[in-house]
Enzyme design. Structure first.
Site, PDB file in Angstrom:
ATOM      1  NE  ARG A   2      -3.635  -2.379   2.522  1.00  0.00           N
ATOM      2  CZ  ARG A   2      -3.476  -3.620   2.990  1.00  0.00           C
ATOM      3  NH1 ARG A   2      -2.363  -4.006   3.516  1.00  0.00           N
ATOM      4  NH2 ARG A   2      -4.222  -4.387   2.891  1.00  0.00           N
ATOM      5  CE  LYS A  27      -7.533  -1.478   5.210  1.00  0.00           C
ATOM      6  NZ  LYS A  27      -8.376  -1.376   3.974  1.00  0.00           N
ATOM      7  CG  HIS A 135      -5.297   0.606  -4.868  1.00  0.00           C
ATOM      8  ND1 HIS A 135      -4.951  -0.117  -3.811  1.00  0.00           N
ATOM      9  CD2 HIS A 135      -6.128  -0.041  -5.324  1.00  0.00           C
ATOM     10  CE1 HIS A 135      -5.667  -1.067  -3.588  1.00  0.00           C
ATOM     11  NE2 HIS A 135      -6.370  -1.234  -4.609  1.00  0.00           N
ATOM     12  NE  ARG A 138      -3.034  -3.265  -1.849  1.00  0.00           N
ATOM     13  CZ  ARG A 138      -2.353  -4.113  -1.017  1.00  0.00           C
ATOM     14  NH1 ARG A 138      -1.234  -4.342  -0.823  1.00  0.00           N
ATOM     15  NH2 ARG A 138      -3.257  -4.925  -0.169  1.00  0.00           N
ATOM     16  CG  HIS A 161      -6.518  -8.419   0.973  1.00  0.00           C
ATOM     17  ND1 HIS A 161      -6.499  -8.846  -0.317  1.00  0.00           N
ATOM     18  CD2 HIS A 161      -6.218  -7.298   1.015  1.00  0.00           C
ATOM     19  CE1 HIS A 161      -6.277  -8.135  -1.063  1.00  0.00           C
ATOM     20  NE2 HIS A 161      -6.046  -6.808  -0.220  1.00  0.00           N
ATOM     21  CE1 TYR A 170      -6.285  -5.523  -6.077  1.00  0.00           C
ATOM     22  CE2 TYR A 170      -6.794  -6.867  -4.276  1.00  0.00           C
ATOM     23  CZ  TYR A 170      -6.251  -5.751  -4.726  1.00  0.00           C
ATOM     24  OH  TYR A 170      -6.376  -4.392  -3.754  1.00  0.00           O
TER      25      TYR A 170
END
Length: 187
Positions: A2, A27, A135, A138, A161, A170
């Site tokens: 990120r 995150k 992003h 990514r 994630h 994705y």
């Protein structure tokens, strides 16, 4: 990575021996390890040299060092001045941390807006007509891995994630399992 994960990298997070980058406090406050692609190693080494030049200059001028999170500054008294804790992408100037009551000037990492502006300039200079963000890179990374047959759980882990359903965003539309359609009423 990120955007903020990238600008928050410190020298100690890049491991050329293991060919990985440690993403710290991503995150959800989690750490993870990502591969340092072969193509990225030379530019990373050049960036390390530039960061070393900035660190050495600060060190010679006896600057206060870099910002350390939480209680690390109290626990490791000299860490803020050490090479290992220096930013991989240092800001061009010193500044006072607005979160701190201490008036010392520190070296911070580059601002995320700077990275975004540099990426937009590179996209324009390359002649690419489509808009692109950090992003987007990514997203492209994840999509290419999945198209190449990488296991969804591996991609989930690389992206950091917590839930595989986030990673499923994705997957190419043709690879997603079909959605169940509600039965039509005959009324």
């Amino acid at each position: 990575m990120r955007l903020l994960e990238g600008v928050h990298l410190r020298i100690k997070d890049v491991d050329f021996v293991r060919q990985v980058i440690v993403v710290r406090d991503g995150k959800g406050g989690k750490d993870r390890v990502v591969n340092a692609a072969a193509r990225a190693r030379c530019p990373l080494r050049l960036q390390l040299q530039e960061a070393r030049r900035v660190w050495f200059s600060d060190h010679e001028r006896q600057q206060a060092g870099v910002y350390l999170p939480n209680a690390l500054a109290a626990k490791y008294k000299r860490a803020a001045e050490s090479w290992a804790w220096f930013w991989l992408f240092p800001a061009a100037t010193l500044s006072q941390d607005p979160r701190s009551s201490i008036t010392a000037m520190h070296r911070h990492h580059i601002h995320e807006k700077r990275l975004q502006r540099d990426l937009h300039a590179a996209v324009r200079a390359s002649g690419i007509a489509k808009p692109a963000t950090v992003h987007t890179l990514r997203h492209s990374f994840a999509t290419h891995l999945l198209q190449a047959g990488t296991d969804i759980r591996t991609v989930q882990q690389l992206l950091g994630h917590a839930d595989v359903s986030t990673t499923m965003i994705y997957t190419p539309c043709c690879a997603r399992p079909p959605l169940a359609r509600p039965a039509r009423s005959s009324a």
